[in-house]
Design a protein around this motif. Structure first.
Motif, short mmCIF file in Angstrom:
data_model
loop_
_atom_site.label_atom_id
_atom_site.label_comp_id
_atom_site.label_asym_id
_atom_site.label_seq_id
_atom_site.Cartn_x
_atom_site.Cartn_y
_atom_site.Cartn_z
N PHE A 186 35.54 1.96 -103.66
CA PHE A 186 36.00 2.62 -104.66
C PHE A 186 37.04 3.70 -104.45
O PHE A 186 37.82 4.26 -105.22
N GLN A 187 36.83 4.35 -103.39
CA GLN A 187 37.56 5.51 -103.04
C GLN A 187 38.89 5.45 -101.99
O GLN A 187 39.38 6.36 -101.61
N PHE A 188 38.98 3.99 -101.84
CA PHE A 188 40.31 3.98 -100.85
C PHE A 188 41.46 4.66 -101.27
O PHE A 188 42.25 5.02 -100.47
N ARG A 189 41.67 4.53 -102.64
CA ARG A 189 43.10 4.97 -103.21
C ARG A 189 43.15 6.72 -102.97
O ARG A 189 44.08 7.29 -102.59
N ASP A 190 41.95 7.43 -102.99
CA ASP A 190 41.91 8.69 -102.55
C ASP A 190 42.32 8.99 -101.30
O ASP A 190 42.66 10.18 -100.89
N ASN A 191 42.14 8.22 -100.37
CA ASN A 191 42.50 8.28 -98.94
C ASN A 191 43.84 8.24 -98.81
O ASN A 191 44.37 8.30 -97.30
N LEU A 192 44.69 7.56 -99.38
CA LEU A 192 46.14 7.00 -99.23
C LEU A 192 46.85 8.48 -99.23
O LEU A 192 46.64 9.45 -99.96
N SER A 193 47.96 8.38 -98.46
CA SER A 193 48.87 9.44 -98.18
C SER A 193 49.51 9.70 -99.68
O SER A 193 49.64 8.65 -100.50
N PRO A 194 49.86 11.00 -100.12
CA PRO A 194 50.51 11.36 -101.35
C PRO A 194 51.86 10.36 -101.77
O PRO A 194 51.89 10.04 -102.84
N LYS A 195 52.63 10.11 -100.63
CA LYS A 195 53.74 9.58 -101.05
C LYS A 195 53.33 7.99 -101.52
O LYS A 195 54.16 7.33 -102.20
N VAL A 196 52.41 7.50 -100.70
CA VAL A 196 52.01 6.05 -101.01
C VAL A 196 51.40 6.03 -102.38
O VAL A 196 51.82 5.11 -103.08
N LYS A 197 50.57 7.13 -102.96
CA LYS A 197 50.03 7.01 -104.33
C LYS A 197 51.05 7.05 -105.27
O LYS A 197 51.05 6.43 -106.23
N ASP A 198 52.17 7.81 -104.93
CA ASP A 198 53.27 7.99 -105.88
C ASP A 198 54.02 6.74 -105.72
O ASP A 198 54.53 6.18 -106.93
N CYS A 332 37.54 7.39 -82.49
CA CYS A 332 38.81 6.81 -83.33
C CYS A 332 40.07 6.97 -82.36
O CYS A 332 40.79 6.22 -82.18
N ASP A 333 39.89 8.09 -81.47
CA ASP A 333 40.92 8.64 -80.52
C ASP A 333 40.85 7.55 -79.23
O ASP A 333 41.92 6.83 -78.91
N ARG A 334 39.65 6.99 -79.03
CA ARG A 334 39.93 5.99 -77.88
C ARG A 334 40.31 4.91 -78.36
O ARG A 334 40.58 3.97 -77.61
N LEU A 335 39.90 4.46 -79.78
CA LEU A 335 40.25 3.12 -80.12
C LEU A 335 41.62 3.11 -80.92
O LEU A 335 42.32 2.04 -81.24
N ASP A 336 42.55 4.33 -80.69
CA ASP A 336 43.87 4.53 -80.92
C ASP A 336 43.81 4.19 -82.62
O ASP A 336 44.61 3.40 -83.00
N ALA A 337 42.93 4.47 -83.37
CA ALA A 337 42.59 4.38 -84.73
C ALA A 337 43.00 5.79 -85.56
O ALA A 337 42.51 6.53 -84.82
N ASP A 338 43.46 5.68 -86.82
CA ASP A 338 43.51 6.88 -87.43
C ASP A 338 42.02 7.47 -87.95
O ASP A 338 41.19 6.53 -88.35
N SER A 339 41.71 8.72 -87.86
CA SER A 339 40.50 9.31 -88.38
C SER A 339 40.75 9.67 -89.81
O SER A 339 41.74 10.30 -90.19
N VAL A 340 39.39 9.73 -90.49
CA VAL A 340 39.37 10.27 -91.94
C VAL A 340 38.76 11.59 -92.00
O VAL A 340 38.37 11.96 -90.96
N SER A 341 38.88 12.35 -92.95
CA SER A 341 38.29 13.56 -93.06
C SER A 341 36.83 13.47 -93.06
O SER A 341 36.15 12.32 -93.18
#
Length: 418
Positions: A186-198, A332-341
């Motif tokens: 349900f919170q997927f959209r909250d984690n998108l970058s501002p430019k994507v949301k727009d 996440c760094d080891r997996l070369d994946a983006d980390s979230v807050s």
């Protein structure tokens, strides 16, 4: 007489109890389907169409509703000579980046046309996007792009920025891409970058969990087709609905519970499926749901689970979220994946707590440290590692955790660096 014999007293046709079964109608989702129809109507009218995002937990009808609506849309669009419609469906279950999604879209289009696929590696992201735009332009008209379980891409959301702007940026000329995103988060959209949301400018449709009164009419027509007449006691379907509603509100869980109860009756060679079979089936499925709950976590969820499993392997639990977050970022760094807050990591921990995978303890140390939470696994570490080892991306880290669990001094230098 052989060991295996065809059942002739319980299941008349087990297909309606299979996950892949597509019902003739969608029950108990009238409001959601009405919103869905309004959102898709501009395609028939040849008007600009908003992107559509569906949110809801597993088993709440998002995917089956999408298949149902697109089937009707394709049939109705065929009645109009000026409506040129194509659909492309990609499951993002094992895709964790926009690059991988773009490759999968290209290959899905080419597969439908019996053409050679492109390699999953060896291109820059922009080159893959360019190939995708070329493929979409060749299709022309309106192309509905379904991205199922889109939340798996995490922060790698360039695809959700590029596709909606492809026409205005001149990357495509004769095609109108429309994205349908399906998410368990349900919170997927909250984690998108501002430019994507727009850019997305999407319509949102929420699919809440079913209650018992909604699950019964979903189960009943399946039960009528699946079982021989008179095989089910009258309490079986209501009990399946009640158990599933109390737990997750998932139609999928209710259907699996009904099937499991039938299989138990079949194994006992009896001619009636009873309430007791349902209760035994519930016990069996509860064990399986722990594994399934872990398997269905998003990539970010698996990374958080990995961090907690590592702390468990070191016997340094329960652990505060701030300490767990440090380990999560390194994984996440080891997996070369983006980390979230850290806040989003706490959201994932909350989801895992609801699934029964972890335990949460509230601590209150007064003015000195205040109130905070600590976490530890509530399932065997071996079960967690079994799931992580079955996921290619986490196999290496899971093996390191397993070695650490065997001996806390093993691979310390390797672990401390990731």
């Amino acid at each position: 007489m052989g060991m295996f014999q065809r059942d002739r007293q319980v299941f008349a046709d087990a297909q309606p109890l299979d996950d892949s079964y597509e019902p003739e109608d969608i029950r108990e989702r009238d409001e959601e389907l009405e919103k869905y129809q309004r959102a898709l109507q501009p395609i028939i009218d040849n008007r600009p169409t908003s992107n559509i995002f569906l949110y809801g937990k597993t088993g709440t009808g998002k995917t089956v509703a999408t298949k149902f609506m697109l089937s009707h849309l394709e049939n109705d669009a065929a009645e109009y000579d000026d409506v040129d419609l194509s659909t492309v469906w990609v499951s993002c279950e094992n895709l964790s980046s926009s690059y991988q999604v773009a490759v999968a879209l290209v290959n899905e289009i080419r597969k439908s046309q019996n053409r050679d696929r492109i390699s999953t590696t060896g291109y820059s992201q922009q080159r893959v996007f360019d190939i995708l735009y070329e493929e979409l332009d060749a299709l022309g008209g309106t192309v509905v792009i379904v991205l199922d379980e889109i939340d798996n891409i995490g922060n790698s959301d360039d695809i959700l920025y590029g596709l909606p702007r492809a026409r205005s940026n001149g990357y495509v000329g004769d095609v109108r891409p429309v994205i349908i995103g399906i998410s368990n988060d349900f919170q997927f959209r909250d984690n998108l970058s501002p430019k994507v949301k727009d850019t997305l400018a999407e319509k949102e449709i929420l699919f809440p969990p079913y209650d018992a009164n909604q699950l019964r009419p979903i189960l009943e027509p399946r039960a009528e087709k699946a079982f021989y007449d008179g095989i089910l006691d009258g309490d079986v379907v209501p009990l399946c609905a009640a158990f599933a509603a109390q737990d997750t509100g998932s139609a999928r869980q209710a259907i699996r519970l009904l099937r499991e109860a039938g299989e138990l009756a079949q194994a006992e060679d009896v001619d009636t499926v009873t309430e007791e079979h349902v209760r035994d089936a519930q016990d069996e499925l509860e064990k399986n749901q722990l594994y399934e709950g872990m398997q269905e976590l998003t990539t970010q969820g698996h990374a958080v689970l990995c961090a907690l499993a590592y702390r468990q392997a070191l016997n340094k639990v329960p652990v505060r979220s701030r300490d767990l977050y440090e380990r999560y970022v390194k994984i996440c760094d080891r997996l070369d994946a983006d980390s979230v807050s850290e806040r989003r990591v706490r959201d994932h921990l909350s989801d895992m707590n609801m699934l029964g995978l972890i335990s949460v303890y509230e601590r209150n140390e007064g003015l000195s440290a205040g109130r905070y939470h600590e976490y530890e696994l509530d399932v065997p570490l071996n079960a967690v590692l079994e799931v992580l080892l079955s996921t290619n991306r986490f196999e290496e880290v899971a093996n390191i955790i397993r070695s650490t669990a065997d001996d806390n001094n093993l691979l310390q230098s390797d672990i401390s660096d990731y």
